[in-house]
Scaffold this motif. Structure first.
Motif, PDB file in Angstrom:
ATOM      1  N   ILE A 105       0.863  -1.186   0.000  1.00  0.00           N
ATOM      2  CA  ILE A 105       0.000   0.000   0.000  1.00  0.00           C
ATOM      3  C   ILE A 105       0.896   1.230   0.000  1.00  0.00           C
ATOM      4  O   ILE A 105       1.709   1.440   0.910  1.00  0.00           O
ATOM      5  CB  ILE A 105      -0.917   0.005   1.228  1.00  0.00           C
ATOM      6  CG1 ILE A 105      -1.795  -1.254   1.227  1.00  0.00           C
ATOM      7  CG2 ILE A 105      -1.769   1.257   1.264  1.00  0.00           C
ATOM      8  CD1 ILE A 105      -2.645  -1.422   2.475  1.00  0.00           C
ATOM      9  N   LEU A 106       0.755   2.046  -1.068  1.00  0.00           N
ATOM     10  CA  LEU A 106       1.582   3.241  -1.211  1.00  0.00           C
ATOM     11  C   LEU A 106       0.987   4.425  -0.459  1.00  0.00           C
ATOM     12  O   LEU A 106       1.696   5.392  -0.174  1.00  0.00           O
ATOM     13  CB  LEU A 106       1.742   3.597  -2.688  1.00  0.00           C
ATOM     14  CG  LEU A 106       2.422   2.516  -3.556  1.00  0.00           C
ATOM     15  CD1 LEU A 106       2.456   2.968  -5.005  1.00  0.00           C
ATOM     16  CD2 LEU A 106       3.833   2.228  -3.060  1.00  0.00           C
ATOM     17  N   GLY A 107      -0.304   4.383  -0.199  1.00  0.00           N
ATOM     18  CA  GLY A 107      -0.918   5.497   0.516  1.00  0.00           C
ATOM     19  C   GLY A 107      -2.383   5.232   0.767  1.00  0.00           C
ATOM     20  O   GLY A 107      -3.013   4.387   0.116  1.00  0.00           O
ATOM     21  N   THR A 108      -2.956   5.952   1.730  1.00  0.00           N
ATOM     22  CA  THR A 108      -4.367   5.850   2.063  1.00  0.00           C
ATOM     23  C   THR A 108      -4.899   7.231   2.404  1.00  0.00           C
ATOM     24  O   THR A 108      -4.172   8.090   2.920  1.00  0.00           O
ATOM     25  CB  THR A 108      -4.601   4.894   3.240  1.00  0.00           C
ATOM     26  OG1 THR A 108      -6.005   4.888   3.557  1.00  0.00           O
ATOM     27  CG2 THR A 108      -3.815   5.303   4.473  1.00  0.00           C
ATOM     28  N   SER A 109      -6.208   7.435   2.074  1.00  0.00           N
ATOM     29  CA  SER A 109      -6.819   8.744   2.345  1.00  0.00           C
ATOM     30  C   SER A 109      -7.304   8.860   3.782  1.00  0.00           C
ATOM     31  O   SER A 109      -7.684   9.945   4.223  1.00  0.00           O
ATOM     32  CB  SER A 109      -7.984   8.970   1.379  1.00  0.00           C
ATOM     33  OG  SER A 109      -8.994   8.009   1.602  1.00  0.00           O
ATOM     34  N   ASP A 110      -7.337   7.764   4.543  1.00  0.00           N
ATOM     35  CA  ASP A 110      -7.824   7.770   5.924  1.00  0.00           C
ATOM     36  C   ASP A 110      -6.696   8.243   6.842  1.00  0.00           C
ATOM     37  O   ASP A 110      -5.676   7.560   7.011  1.00  0.00           O
ATOM     38  CB  ASP A 110      -8.272   6.367   6.313  1.00  0.00           C
ATOM     39  CG  ASP A 110      -8.970   6.348   7.656  1.00  0.00           C
ATOM     40  OD1 ASP A 110      -9.456   5.264   8.047  1.00  0.00           O
ATOM     41  OD2 ASP A 110      -9.056   7.408   8.322  1.00  0.00           O
ATOM     42  N   PRO A 111      -6.824   9.428   7.431  1.00  0.00           N
ATOM     43  CA  PRO A 111      -5.739   9.930   8.283  1.00  0.00           C
ATOM     44  C   PRO A 111      -5.517   9.076   9.535  1.00  0.00           C
ATOM     45  O   PRO A 111      -4.434   9.082  10.118  1.00  0.00           O
ATOM     46  CB  PRO A 111      -6.198  11.346   8.634  1.00  0.00           C
ATOM     47  CG  PRO A 111      -7.672  11.319   8.472  1.00  0.00           C
ATOM     48  CD  PRO A 111      -7.960  10.362   7.369  1.00  0.00           C
ATOM     49  N   ASP A 112      -6.561   8.303   9.940  1.00  0.00           N
ATOM     50  CA  ASP A 112      -6.415   7.483  11.135  1.00  0.00           C
ATOM     51  C   ASP A 112      -5.873   6.091  10.827  1.00  0.00           C
ATOM     52  O   ASP A 112      -5.749   5.254  11.729  1.00  0.00           O
ATOM     53  CB  ASP A 112      -7.770   7.343  11.836  1.00  0.00           C
ATOM     54  CG  ASP A 112      -8.318   8.692  12.280  1.00  0.00           C
ATOM     55  OD1 ASP A 112      -9.562   8.855  12.247  1.00  0.00           O
ATOM     56  OD2 ASP A 112      -7.504   9.576  12.646  1.00  0.00           O
ATOM     57  N   ASN A 113      -5.610   5.829   9.556  1.00  0.00           N
ATOM     58  CA  ASN A 113      -5.180   4.483   9.165  1.00  0.00           C
ATOM     59  C   ASN A 113      -3.868   4.535   8.391  1.00  0.00           C
ATOM     60  O   ASN A 113      -3.631   3.720   7.506  1.00  0.00           O
ATOM     61  CB  ASN A 113      -6.282   3.821   8.326  1.00  0.00           C
ATOM     62  CG  ASN A 113      -6.099   2.316   8.219  1.00  0.00           C
ATOM     63  OD1 ASN A 113      -5.461   1.689   9.078  1.00  0.00           O
ATOM     64  ND2 ASN A 113      -6.643   1.730   7.169  1.00  0.00           N
ATOM     65  N   GLN A 114      -3.023   5.510   8.693  1.00  0.00           N
ATOM     66  CA  GLN A 114      -1.768   5.667   7.962  1.00  0.00           C
ATOM     67  C   GLN A 114      -0.765   4.549   8.284  1.00  0.00           C
ATOM     68  O   GLN A 114       0.235   4.372   7.580  1.00  0.00           O
ATOM     69  CB  GLN A 114      -1.131   7.020   8.288  1.00  0.00           C
ATOM     70  CG  GLN A 114      -1.944   8.216   7.810  1.00  0.00           C
ATOM     71  CD  GLN A 114      -2.088   8.233   6.304  1.00  0.00           C
ATOM     72  OE1 GLN A 114      -1.123   7.939   5.581  1.00  0.00           O
ATOM     73  NE2 GLN A 114      -3.284   8.560   5.830  1.00  0.00           N
ATOM     74  N   GLY A 115      -1.027   3.772   9.296  1.00  0.00           N
ATOM     75  CA  GLY A 115      -0.096   2.723   9.673  1.00  0.00           C
ATOM     76  C   GLY A 115      -0.036   1.583   8.668  1.00  0.00           C
ATOM     77  O   GLY A 115       0.907   0.779   8.685  1.00  0.00           O
TER      78      GLY A 115
END
Length: 609
Positions: A105-115
């Protein structure tokens, strides 16, 4: 007679039916509306999400193709993170970008799921999209919240090769929340409408059933012999008029009782002495009475036709049974014509009934309308032919006279020609009137043509010239005619009439800016003349009927343009009188071609010198 109970009354039935009709109609409309709305909202939701994902894929392709310098440029993960910041909305739970080679996973839009950035994805849909290079969607219900979720996985392609995937988790439950609100509004509106409908139904039913109850009581009184009672009239509508008619019927019935027996005794005498043909039958349809005029009209003996079924006597076995004849209210036309004699009768049927409604028999009145039909047919044909056939020469004369009035009379070369054409057209109109008066004789053997040898090509060109000068619409004339002479033996006036009819029809149906093509072909022993337009065309199933008298493909349009349905029929008879044939070819929307042939005897040119 017992009183009708409330639950059996028409009042309650009317209200129930009225309310049920409104309820059923509203439910059908509601089901259709909600179903269509659900499809529309879901499609709009998915289309909007898909458009945003496509735009994101475009930006990600640019970032993945970008050449990065270590320690100088930002990493791909940082650029992806910046792009995904703008893709947070109320309709989207999360957007992830996955690398195709490592499935990380290169990135996610969920700020609470950046892990989860940098971890390998476990979604099978992502693996399927990367493997097939095709977008994949799936609807499912979130086990934690019970809400509907829509997942869209789209591949990221660079030069046709899958470099990654976009995993989008959307809240499609919002669409169903909107549908619930709309359903609640619709249910409330239905309840209000049904309440108002029920109240109106009760009021409406009262206005109908009250006078009906009065008439019911009046009918019961009449059955007991009391004709003094009157029905109360509540208004001047249909029910009020029915009540007045009911009162009038009561009065007439009282008077009729005193005269019924006398009228019945007179009936037999009237039938026997009427000048029109009269036939009476018993209840089974067998003839019991036929007067002398009827026997003469049908050419039968009065003694031999007694007990004969009336449908057989009138020749109606194929069209009517006796029961159908009893219910016939219109006149029946009987055609007893033969090659030697024409006989057309109109039969008016009247049923003999008792006061109880029991059918005793049938009375048929016969009227001889042969002469009237002949006169009407001749009048219609004459008026129609005159109005159609005189239109073209009058238009031509007007055009030439207008040209003369505008100054052409001062031209010594043109003026004599115009006057000569005007005089020619005037004489031809006189001949046309005489021909139309003899139209009914055109099929007879006595019909003759005034034939002479004429150069058909020059003759055809002169007619086209005349129309080209007088036409008032923007239509191009194209001629595909031989340049040499071709002589045929024809009646010039009659053939002018044929070509005028065909060109007039082509002009009527040609669109503005269209083209009319004129052709003349020489074949073995015939010459074929044709006129082609670019009009609306003729349906295939009507193409063989256009040469019938009074036949119109489009009655409203033809009448508007001035047609009578006789032009092509007259042309057909005239061409056949010359020994030729006439036919039509057409394609709907592309145009029509009318062609006719004439006998043609090839000769050497010097024979005519």
């Amino acid at each position: 007679m017992k009183k009708v109970g409330f639950f059996r009354s028409i009042h309650l039935k009317f209200v129930i039916i009225y309310v049920l009709l409104i309820l059923i109609a509203m439910q059908i409309i509601g089901v259709y509306f909600v179903r269509q709305l659900e499809f529309t909202l879901k499609d709009n939701f998915k289309t909007t999400i898909q458009d945003r994902v496509n735009l994101l894929a475009y930006y990600l392709e640019e970032q993945m193709m970008k050449v990065r310098v270590p320690d100088e440029d930002e990493t791909l993960e940082d650029d992806v993170k910046k792009l995904l910041r703008d893709y947070y909305s109320e309709d989207i739970n999360e957007v992830q970008v996955i690398d195709a080679d490592t499935l990380k996973i290169l990135g996610t839009s969920d700020p609470d799921n950046q892990g989860i950035v940098g971890q390998r994805t476990t979604e099978n849909l992502v693996r399927m999209t990367i493997a097939t290079a095709q977008p994949v969607t799936e609807d499912f219900i979130d086990p934690n919240t019970g809400n509907r979720i829509w997942v869209l996985v789209t591949p990221i392609k660079i030069d046709g090769e899958v470099k990654g995937a976009i995993y989008l988790d959307a809240k499609i439950e919002n669409v169903y929340d909107q549908l619930k609100q709309i359903n609640n509004i619709f249910i409330s509106g239905t309840a209000i409408a049904l309440t108002i409908t029920a109240i109106l139904g009760v009021l409406l039913a009262q206005t109908i059933t009250r006078p009906m109850s009065d008439m019911r009581r009046q009918a019961l009184a009449m059955a007991k012999g009391n004709f003094s009672r009157k029905v109360k009239v509540y208004g001047n509508d249909e029910i009020g008029q029915l009540a007045m008619t009911f009162n009038n019927l009561t009065k007439k019935l009282q008077e009729a009782q005193a005269t019924t027996e006398g009228e019945r005794r007179k009936l037999s005498s009237v039938l026997s002495h009427m000048t029109d043909g009269v036939i009476a039958t018993d209840r089974k349809g067998r003839v019991i009475l036929i007067n002398e005029p009827a026997a003469e009209m049908l050419n039968v003996s009065r003694e031999t036709v007694l007990s004969t079924p009336i449908v057989s006597l009138l020749g109606l076995e194929e069209d009517y049974t006796f029961e159908e004849l009893l219910s016939e209210r219109d006149s029946v036309i009987l055609d007893f014509s033969n090659p030697a004699n024409t006989l057309i009768l109109r039969a008016n049927v009247s049923v003999i009934q008792k006061e109880t409604g029991f059918v005793n028999g049938l009375i048929t009145i016969l009227h001889d309308i042969t002469e009237q039909e002949k006169i009407d047919m001749e009048r219609r044909e004459f008026v129609a032919n005159v109005s159609h056939e005189l239109r073209t020469p009058l238009t031509t004369m007007r055009s030439y006279l207008e040209a003369l009035a505008e100054g052409a009379w001062q031209d010594d070369e043109i003026a004599p020609k115009f006057l000569d054409v005007t005089q020619t057209e005037t004489e031809r109109m006189i001949r046309l009137v005489n021909d139309l008066l003899q139209l009914s004789n055109m099929d007879s053997k006595d019909y003759k043509l005034n034939k002479e040898w004429i150069d058909i090509i020059s003759f055809y060109n002169r007619i086209i010239d005349r129309f080209e000068l007088s036409k008032q619409q923007n239509v191009t004339f194209e001629r595909k005619l031989p340049v040499h002479s071709a002589f045929v033996e024809i009646d010039g006036d009659k053939l002018t009439q044929v070509i005028d009819n065909i060109i007039s029809n082509a002009l009527k149906y040609s669109p503005e800016g269209g083209k009319i093509t004129f052709r003349l072909e020489e074949k073995n022993d015939i010459v074929v003349i044709s006129v082609s337009d670019q009009g609306v065309g003729i349906p295939k199933n009507n193409i063989n009927k256009i040469f019938e008298r009074f036949y119109r493909v489009d009655k409203a349009r033809t009448r508007k343009l001035g047609g009578t349905g006789l032009g092509l029929a007259i042309s057909k008879e005239m061409v056949e009188a010359h020994g030729g044939e006439i036919w039509a070819t057409s394609k709907e929307g592309k145009g029509t071609t009318i062609s006719f042939s004439l006998p043609y005897l090839r000769t050497e040119e010097d024979d005519w010198e």
